[in-house]
Design a protein around this motif. Structure first.
Motif, PDB file in Angstrom:
ATOM      1  N   LEU A 598       0.854  -1.187   0.000  1.00 23.91           N
ATOM      2  CA  LEU A 598       0.000   0.000   0.000  1.00 23.91           C
ATOM      3  C   LEU A 598       0.895   1.244   0.000  1.00 23.91           C
ATOM      4  O   LEU A 598       1.173   1.829   1.046  1.00 23.91           O
ATOM      5  N   PRO A 599       1.350   1.662  -1.181  1.00 26.28           N
ATOM      6  CA  PRO A 599       2.289   2.783  -1.246  1.00 26.28           C
ATOM      7  C   PRO A 599       1.651   4.113  -0.851  1.00 26.28           C
ATOM      8  O   PRO A 599       0.522   4.411  -1.235  1.00 26.28           O
ATOM      9  N   THR A 600       2.379   4.877  -0.026  1.00 26.23           N
ATOM     10  CA  THR A 600       1.975   6.240   0.317  1.00 26.23           C
ATOM     11  C   THR A 600       3.170   7.153   0.094  1.00 26.23           C
ATOM     12  O   THR A 600       4.328   6.700   0.091  1.00 26.23           O
ATOM     13  N   LEU A 601       2.877   8.435  -0.065  1.00 24.18           N
ATOM     14  CA  LEU A 601       3.960   9.383  -0.345  1.00 24.18           C
ATOM     15  C   LEU A 601       4.935   9.476   0.821  1.00 24.18           C
ATOM     16  O   LEU A 601       6.151   9.523   0.625  1.00 24.18           O
ATOM     17  N   ARG A 602       4.404   9.493   2.050  1.00 29.56           N
ATOM     18  CA  ARG A 602       5.302   9.626   3.193  1.00 29.56           C
ATOM     19  C   ARG A 602       6.217   8.412   3.327  1.00 29.56           C
ATOM     20  O   ARG A 602       7.431   8.551   3.538  1.00 29.56           O
ATOM     21  N   SER A 603       5.651   7.208   3.204  1.00 26.82           N
ATOM     22  CA  SER A 603       6.479   5.997   3.287  1.00 26.82           C
ATOM     23  C   SER A 603       7.524   5.995   2.185  1.00 26.82           C
ATOM     24  O   SER A 603       8.695   5.634   2.405  1.00 26.82           O
ATOM     25  N   GLY A 604       7.118   6.414   0.983  1.00 30.35           N
ATOM     26  CA  GLY A 604       8.047   6.429  -0.147  1.00 30.35           C
ATOM     27  C   GLY A 604       9.197   7.387   0.056  1.00 30.35           C
ATOM     28  O   GLY A 604      10.355   7.065  -0.252  1.00 30.35           O
ATOM     29  N   THR A 605       8.903   8.584   0.583  1.00 31.63           N
ATOM     30  CA  THR A 605       9.979   9.563   0.776  1.00 31.63           C
ATOM     31  C   THR A 605      10.939   9.133   1.879  1.00 31.63           C
ATOM     32  O   THR A 605      12.156   9.363   1.789  1.00 31.63           O
ATOM     33  N   LEU A 606      10.426   8.484   2.939  1.00 31.20           N
ATOM     34  CA  LEU A 606      11.302   7.970   3.993  1.00 31.20           C
ATOM     35  C   LEU A 606      12.205   6.860   3.448  1.00 31.20           C
ATOM     36  O   LEU A 606      13.410   6.812   3.766  1.00 31.20           O
ATOM     37  N   LEU A 607      11.643   5.989   2.627  1.00 40.25           N
ATOM     38  CA  LEU A 607      12.448   4.939   1.998  1.00 40.25           C
ATOM     39  C   LEU A 607      13.510   5.533   1.090  1.00 40.25           C
ATOM     40  O   LEU A 607      14.668   5.076   1.070  1.00 40.25           O
ATOM     41  N   LEU A 608      13.126   6.559   0.343  1.00 36.57           N
ATOM     42  CA  LEU A 608      14.067   7.198  -0.585  1.00 36.57           C
ATOM     43  C   LEU A 608      15.274   7.749   0.161  1.00 36.57           C
ATOM     44  O   LEU A 608      16.428   7.556  -0.253  1.00 36.57           O
ATOM     45  N   ARG A 609      15.012   8.392   1.295  1.00 33.06           N
ATOM     46  CA  ARG A 609      16.128   8.944   2.067  1.00 33.06           C
ATOM     47  C   ARG A 609      16.989   7.848   2.674  1.00 33.06           C
ATOM     48  O   ARG A 609      18.205   7.999   2.821  1.00 33.06           O
ATOM     49  N   ALA A 610      16.368   6.728   3.034  1.00 34.32           N
ATOM     50  CA  ALA A 610      17.149   5.613   3.581  1.00 34.32           C
ATOM     51  C   ALA A 610      18.087   5.048   2.514  1.00 34.32           C
ATOM     52  O   ALA A 610      19.269   4.776   2.790  1.00 34.32           O
TER      53      ALA A 610
END
Length: 645
Positions: A598-610
Motif C-alpha cells: 500500500l504505497p503512500t507518499l510519506r512511506s516512499g519519501t522515507l524509503l528514498l532517504r534511507a
C-alpha cells in the motif's frame, strides 16, 4: 382434606371484595396456584409452561428475612426438599399476618389449616404480596418450600419462574433438580432440568436428561430446551458435543441440528452433513436447516454444487425471502455480482413491497454501475417514509458517481435521518471543496451544527481541517480552542486541537492535552501514537515513545483495536526516528513491504532517504521514478517532500 379445601374457598369469597382492588394480581395468582388442577405426566411429552430462555440474574435482595422466625433457617438460594416442606417452616399464621391488611385478623375467625400436605393458600398469598413489594427473596423462600408439597406442580413452576429471574442459573438448576428428584414422573421437569443444565454448562447432567427425554419420546420437541444455550467458548462447545454424541438423535431434528452445528464449527463437515441430512428428513423445507446445510456444503463442495442446491431449495420454497437473500449474499461473496443483481431483480419482482429487498437491489446496482436501475429502485423506495432518507442518501451517491454534483448535493442536503446526516454533510463538504467553494463548505458545516447540535463537535473539527488545508493553521486552532470551551469534555475536539499543536514549540500544552486524553481512554491507540510522536520529536532515543509506537504495530489484525491506517502511521513514526538516528537499514525493514502493498507518499519519501543514506543509487533512481509516476510529483516536489521528513 375436603373440609380444609372448602374452608379456603369460603375464605376466598369472603376476601374478594376487600382485597381485589389492592392486591388483585397477587391474590388471583395465589388462588390459581393453590386451587388449580394438579398436572401429571401424560403419555406424551408436553411443553413446559415456563419460558426457559428467560434471563437469570443475581437476586436483588439479600437481606435477612424478617417477620418469619422459622424462615431464617433457609434462604431463596437453598434447594428446598420435601422433608423441609413437611416441616411447615413458614406457618400460616405468620405468613398471613405479614401479608394481609392490618384489620384482616379482626374480621376473620376462619380456622387455619396447619396440617395439610397441599400448598397453603395463606403462604402463597404471603409469597405473592412479598413479590409485589419487591421482597423477592422472601417470595422465593416461601414458593420453594411450598412447591415440595403434594400436587404442587403449579407452585413449582411459579417458583422456578421467579428463580430464573432472580437467581444464578446454577441455583435455579439446583432447585429444579431437587424438585425433579422428588417428582421423577413429572415430564416437564425433565425439560426444565435439561435446559438449565445446558445453560449452567453441566453437560453431563444435560446429556443424561436429554437421553431420558428421547428414550421417552424420540421425536420430542426440544426447541425450547435449546433456545439460548449455545456455548461461546471452544472448550464448552467440545464438552457439549461430547455429551451429545452418545445420544441417539436419528429421529430428533432439533438434536441432529445442534450436533451438525457443533461439528461444522469444529471443521468436521463430512460428519456434520450426516446429522443435518437427518434433520432435513424430518423437516425438509425448514429454511434454517437448509441454510445450515448450505454452510456445511460450502466446506466440502464446489460453489457450483452449492448454488445448485440453493436453487433447488429456493424453487421448493418460492415464497422464502431468506433463501433468496442467502443465495444473493453467497453470489456476492463469490464476486459474481452480475448474477446476484439478476437474482435481486427477480426477488424484487416477487417481493415488490419488501423495502429490504428493494434497497439491497439498489445498492448492488450502484456497486456494478447500473445507475439507471439504481435510481429507479431508489425512487421507488423513496415512496416509503421509513426509507426516505436512505433513498435520498444513495441517490446522492449515485449522482456523485455520475458526476452530477449539483444533483448529488440536492439529494444529500435533503437527508435528515440522524445516523446518515453527518456522512451526507461530509460528502457535501467534499463536493464543495472539489469545486474550490470553501465558503459553501463552511456554510454547510455551520448549518449542520445549527440543525443538529449533537454533531456540533464533528462540524468544528471538519471546519478546522478545511482551514488547515487552506494554510490557516492559526485560525483552525482558534476555532478548536473556542469549541473546546463550549464542549470541554469532548475528546474529539481535544484530540483535533492537540494534532494542530507543534511538537516542539507547543510541547508542554500538547503533552498536557495528550496525557489528559490517555487518562480518559488509556487503550486508545490514536492517543498513544500521537504521544509517541511527540516524545520522539523531542528526544530521539525516548524509550517510552519507542515502546508506545512498537506496541501499536504489534496489535494483531483480528484485535478490535487494529486500524490499518494507524498501523502504517506507527511504522512511519518508527522509521522517521530510525532515519534521524541514521539507521537506514532499519527504515527499509520497517517500510519496504508496507510500501509494496500500500504505497503512500510519506512511506516512499522515507524509503528514498534511507536508500540515499546507504548510497544505493539504483534503488534511489527506481524509487524516485515510482514516486513521480504514482503521485504526479516533479523532481523539485519530491525534494521538497524529502526535506519535510
Amino acid at each position: 382434606m375436603h373440609n380444609a379445601q372448602s374452608s379456603f374457598r369460603a375464605l376466598l369469597h369472603a376476601l374478594i371484595e376487600r382485597l381485589c382492588r389492592r392486591y388483585k394480581l397477587a391474590f388471583s395468582l395465589a388462588v390459581c396456584l393453590c386451587l388449580g388442577f394438579p398436572a401429571h405426566a401424560d403419555n406424551a411429552v408436553v411443553s413446559p409452561n415456563i419460558a426457559l430462555s428467560e434471563t437469570s440474574s443475581t437476586s436483588a435482595n439479600t437481606d435477612t428475612i424478617t417477620n418469619t422466625a422459622s424462615a431464617k433457617d433457609i434462604s431463596s438460594h437453598t434447594p428446598v426438599t420435601e422433608s423441609m416442606a413437611n416441616k411447615n417452616l413458614i406457618t400460616d399464621n405468620v405468613s398471613l399476618a405479614s401479608a394481609m391488611p392490618s384489620d384482616f385478623n379482626k374480621t376473620s375467625n376462619e380456622p387455619r389449616n396447619k396440617t395439610s400436605n397441599e400448598p397453603s393458600l395463606y403462604a402463597l398469598l404471603d409469597a405473592e404480596f412479598s413479590e409485589n413489594r419487591d421482597d423477592t427473596e422472601r417470595a422465593l423462600v416461601i414458593y420453594k418450600q411450598q412447591s415440595f408439597k403434594q400436587d404442587a406442580t403449579a407452585v413449582f413452576e411459579r417458583a422456578l419462574s421467579l428463580s430464573l429471574r432472580n437467581d444464578r442459573v446454577e441455583e435455579s438448576l439446583q432447585f429444579a433438580k431437587a424438585w425433579q428428584d422428588e417428582n421423577p414422573d413429572h415430564v416437564p421437569a425433565w425439560f426444565y432440568v435439561a435446559h438449565l443444565a445446558l445453560r449452567a454448562h453441566d453437560y453431563e447432567l444435560a446429556g443424561e436428561t436429554l437421553n431420558r427425554i428421547l428414550s421417552y419420546d424420540p421425536r420430542a420437541d426440544l426447541s425450547e430446551i435449546l433456545i439460548g444455550i449455545y456455548p461461546n467458548s471452544d472448550e464448552d462447545k467440545r464438552e457439549l458435543l461430547s455429551a451429545l454424541q452418545p445420544i441417539d438423535s436419528e429421529q430428533n431434528a432439533s438434536l441432529s441440528v445442534l450436533k451438525a452445528g457443533l461439528l461444522y464449527q469444529f471443521n468436521e463437515p463430512k460428519i456434520a452433513i450426516v446429522h443435518i441430512n437427518r434433520a432435513l428428513e424430518r423437516q425438509p423445507d425448514y429454511v434454517p436447516f437448509i441454510t445450515l446445510k448450505a454452510d456445511i456444503l460450502r466446506k466440502i463442495e464446489t460453489p457450483k454444487a452449492v448454488i445448485k442446491y440453493l436453487n433447488q431449495a429456493r424453487l421448493r420454497n418460492a415464497d422464502s425471502k431468506n433463501l433468496y437473500l442467502y443465495e444473493i449474499r453467497y453470489l456476492l461473496d463469490l464476486k459474481q455480482n452480475e448474477k446476484a443483481w439478476q437474482l435481486l431483480l427477480d426477488a424484487h419482482q416477487r417481493f415488490a413491497d419488501d423495502a429490504e429487498i428493494t434497497l439491497l437491489a439498489a445498492l448492488v446496482s450502484l456497486d456494478i454501475e447500473k445507475y439507471t436501475s439504481a435510481d429507479q429502485l431508489l425512487n421507488t423506495l423513496a415512496k416509503n417514509p421509513a426509507y426516505l432518507d436512505q433513498s435520498y442518501y444513495y441517490l446522492g451517491i449515485s449522482a456523485e458517481r455520475q458526476q452530477n454534483f449539483e444533483q448529488a448535493k440536492y439529494y444529500l442536503n435533503a437527508v435528515m435521518q440522524e445516523d446518515l446526516v453527518l456522512e451526507a454533510r461530509r460528502k457535501m463538504v467534499a463536493l464543495d471543496l472539489l469545486n474550490d467553494d470553501v465558503d459553501a463548505a463552511i456554510a454547510t458545516l455551520e448549518k449542520l451544527r445549527k440543525d443538529f447540535s449533537v454533531f456540533a463537535p464533528d462540524s468544528f473539527v471538519l471546519q478546522a481541517d478545511i482551514l488547515w488545508q487552506q494554510n490557516e493553521s492559526a485560525a483552525a486552532l482558534r476555532l478548536l480552542t473556542k469549541a473546546a470551551r463550549q464542549y470541554p469534555d469532548n475528546e474529539m475536539l481535544l484530540f483535533a486541537r492537540a494534532q494542530l499543536l507543534d511538537d516542539k514549540e507547543d510541547y508542554i500544552v500538547k503533552r498536557t492535552l495528550l496525557n489528559h486524553l490517555q487518562a480518559l481512554d488509556p487503550s486508545n491507540p490514536a492517543y498513544q501514537l500521537s504521544y509517541a510522536q511527540l516524545l520522539l520529536a523531542n528526544e530521539r532515543g525516548s524509550e517510552q515513545g519507542l515502546a508506545l509506537a512498537t506496541a501499536i504495530i504489534q496489535i494483531r489484525y483480528d484485535d478490535p483495536r487494529y486500524d490499518n491506517e494507524l498501523h502504517l502511521q506507527a511504522l512511519n513514526v518508527l522509521a522517521s526516528n530510525a532515519l534521524a538516528n541514521e539507521k537506514y537499514q532499519q527504515v527499509i525493514d520497517y517500510l519496504q513491504t508496507p510500501y509494496d502493498v500500500l504505497p503512500t507518499l510519506r512511506s516512499g519519501t522515507l524509503l528514498l532517504r534511507a536508500y540515499q543514506g546507504l548510497g544505493d543509487n539504483e534503488k534511489v533512481d527506481a524509487l524516485l521514478a515510482d514516486l513521480q509516476q504514482r503521485f504526479s510529483f516533479g523532481q523539485h516536489n519530491i525534494n521538497d517532500r524529502i526535506q519535510l521528513y
